[in-house]
Write a protein that holds these residues in place. Structure first.
Motif, PDB file in Angstrom:
ATOM      1  N   ALA A   1       0.832  -1.204   0.000  1.00  0.00           N
ATOM      2  CA  ALA A   1       0.000   0.000   0.000  1.00  0.00           C
ATOM      3  C   ALA A   1       0.866   1.253   0.000  1.00  0.00           C
ATOM      4  O   ALA A   1       0.594   2.214  -0.732  1.00  0.00           O
ATOM      5  N   ARG A   2       1.908   1.267   0.822  1.00  0.00           N
ATOM      6  CA  ARG A   2       2.779   2.440   0.854  1.00  0.00           C
ATOM      7  C   ARG A   2       3.549   2.604  -0.445  1.00  0.00           C
ATOM      8  O   ARG A   2       3.736   3.714  -0.938  1.00  0.00           O
ATOM      9  N   MET A   3       4.006   1.500  -1.009  1.00  0.00           N
ATOM     10  CA  MET A   3       4.714   1.560  -2.283  1.00  0.00           C
ATOM     11  C   MET A   3       3.809   2.111  -3.380  1.00  0.00           C
ATOM     12  O   MET A   3       4.232   2.924  -4.210  1.00  0.00           O
ATOM     13  N   ASP A   4       2.557   1.679  -3.388  1.00  0.00           N
ATOM     14  CA  ASP A   4       1.604   2.166  -4.385  1.00  0.00           C
ATOM     15  C   ASP A   4       1.438   3.682  -4.286  1.00  0.00           C
ATOM     16  O   ASP A   4       1.450   4.393  -5.299  1.00  0.00           O
ATOM     17  N   VAL A   5       1.263   4.181  -3.076  1.00  0.00           N
ATOM     18  CA  VAL A   5       1.079   5.619  -2.874  1.00  0.00           C
ATOM     19  C   VAL A   5       2.312   6.391  -3.340  1.00  0.00           C
ATOM     20  O   VAL A   5       2.207   7.391  -4.055  1.00  0.00           O
ATOM     21  N   ALA A   6       3.490   5.916  -2.940  1.00  0.00           N
ATOM     22  CA  ALA A   6       4.724   6.632  -3.255  1.00  0.00           C
ATOM     23  C   ALA A   6       5.002   6.665  -4.758  1.00  0.00           C
ATOM     24  O   ALA A   6       5.307   7.728  -5.322  1.00  0.00           O
ATOM     25  N   VAL A   7       4.917   5.517  -5.405  1.00  0.00           N
ATOM     26  CA  VAL A   7       5.210   5.457  -6.842  1.00  0.00           C
ATOM     27  C   VAL A   7       4.177   6.245  -7.634  1.00  0.00           C
ATOM     28  O   VAL A   7       4.517   6.961  -8.587  1.00  0.00           O
ATOM     29  N   HIS A   8       2.919   6.156  -7.245  1.00  0.00           N
ATOM     30  CA  HIS A   8       1.869   6.921  -7.925  1.00  0.00           C
ATOM     31  C   HIS A   8       2.149   8.419  -7.834  1.00  0.00           C
ATOM     32  O   HIS A   8       1.989   9.157  -8.815  1.00  0.00           O
ATOM     33  N   GLU A   9       2.588   8.870  -6.664  1.00  0.00           N
ATOM     34  CA  GLU A   9       2.833  10.303  -6.494  1.00  0.00           C
ATOM     35  C   GLU A   9       4.073  10.761  -7.254  1.00  0.00           C
ATOM     36  O   GLU A   9       4.078  11.829  -7.859  1.00  0.00           O
ATOM     37  N   TRP A  10       5.127   9.947  -7.230  1.00  0.00           N
ATOM     38  CA  TRP A  10       6.320  10.299  -8.002  1.00  0.00           C
ATOM     39  C   TRP A  10       6.011  10.324  -9.507  1.00  0.00           C
ATOM     40  O   TRP A  10       6.486  11.200 -10.239  1.00  0.00           O
TER      41      TRP A  10
END
Length: 264
Positions: free
Chosen positions: A236-245
């Motif tokens: 979940a955290r990886m999804d948020v971070a990569v989506h934002e980058w």
């Protein structure tokens, strides 16, 4: 077209979706004469799943965004306006259940209520339409307006912007609505990891705002060394971070962000 394309690409920019597709491709290849290649592809998918789910890589990527803007400090000048970006309310579920449903970014709404009380002369702008491509579109801003009124915020202080579907539209539509004057102080309330892209979008439309980050998700850089104890949490955290980058990069390449790296 930009909105539709961003939503389609966004599906594959979530590492959990990409990893699932890799594993699926490997599993399907196992059923063909390319079983050896399928085993290798499936193995790669499993390794990626474990790294994304348990390693602190997602926290590192998120921290590089969320730590860019520190908490806002009062400098003696009360804000003239407070802009709250949507993303804190599940508008579809709220409409279906006739009940307010807050999601993981609820701190945005809490901050809006706190700031409205602390600075009673400030205008409150809630900018949030519907960013859903497939599901029924229910704008978020009107629901937020009902919540603000329920907690005693005078309706004549509140401006609701309900057309925006993206952060770039948040910025451009809000600027059109409020027509900020030189010298005014406007706070921008959104999640800390979303603040860099939001600031870039507002600066791109020449709306000078001050960052008021909330919804930090981490305790600081010490989390960069701590693995996750649940696969789902890391993904979940990886999804948020990569989506934002990915969104930040797309804004810069598409001219919807500032030309230089935003800073406080």
């Amino acid at each position: 077209m930009f909105f539709v394309l961003s939503k389609i690409l966004g599906f594959f920019l979530h590492p959990s979706n990409t990893i699932a597709m890799i594993c699926l491709a490997g599993a399907l290849l196992l059923l063909t004469r390319w079983r050896r290649a399928g085993a290798r592809v499936l193995g790669v998918g499993v390794v990626l799943l474990l790294v994304a789910g348990y390693s602190p890589l997602g926290s590192v990527l998120l921290l590089t965004l969320s730590e860019r803007f520190p908490p806002w400090q009062f400098n003696g000048r009360a804000p003239d306006g407070i802009i709250v970006l949507g993303g804190a309310i599940d508008s579809e579920v709220s409409a279906a259940r006739s009940s307010l449903e807050i999601d993981s970014s609820a701190e945005r709404v809490v901050a809006a209520l706190e700031l409205a009380r602390q600075y009673p002369q400030a205008r409150i702008i809630y900018s949030g339409g519907s960013g859903n491509l497939i599901a029924n579109s229910v704008a978020e801003a009107p629901i937020a307006g009902e919540l603000l009124a329920r907690f005693g915020v005078a309706p004549d202080r509140v401006v609701l912007e309900s057309k925006s579907r993206t952060t770039a539209e948040n910025a451009s539509f809000t600027r059109e609505l409020v027509s900020p004057k030189p010298g005014e102080v406007w706070l921008l309330v959104t999640s800390a990891f979303h603040m860099p892209r939001s600031i870039e979008a507002f600066r791109a439309v020449e709306f000078d705002v001050q960052a008021y980050p909330v919804d930090w998700r981490t305790r600081g850089w010490r989390d960069a060394a701590l693995p996750f104890d649940r696969l789902s949490s890391g993904l979940a955290r990886m999804d948020v971070a990569v989506h934002e980058w990915a969104g930040l990069l797309a804004y810069r390449l598409g001219g919807k962000g500032a030309a230089r790296r935003p800073s406080p």
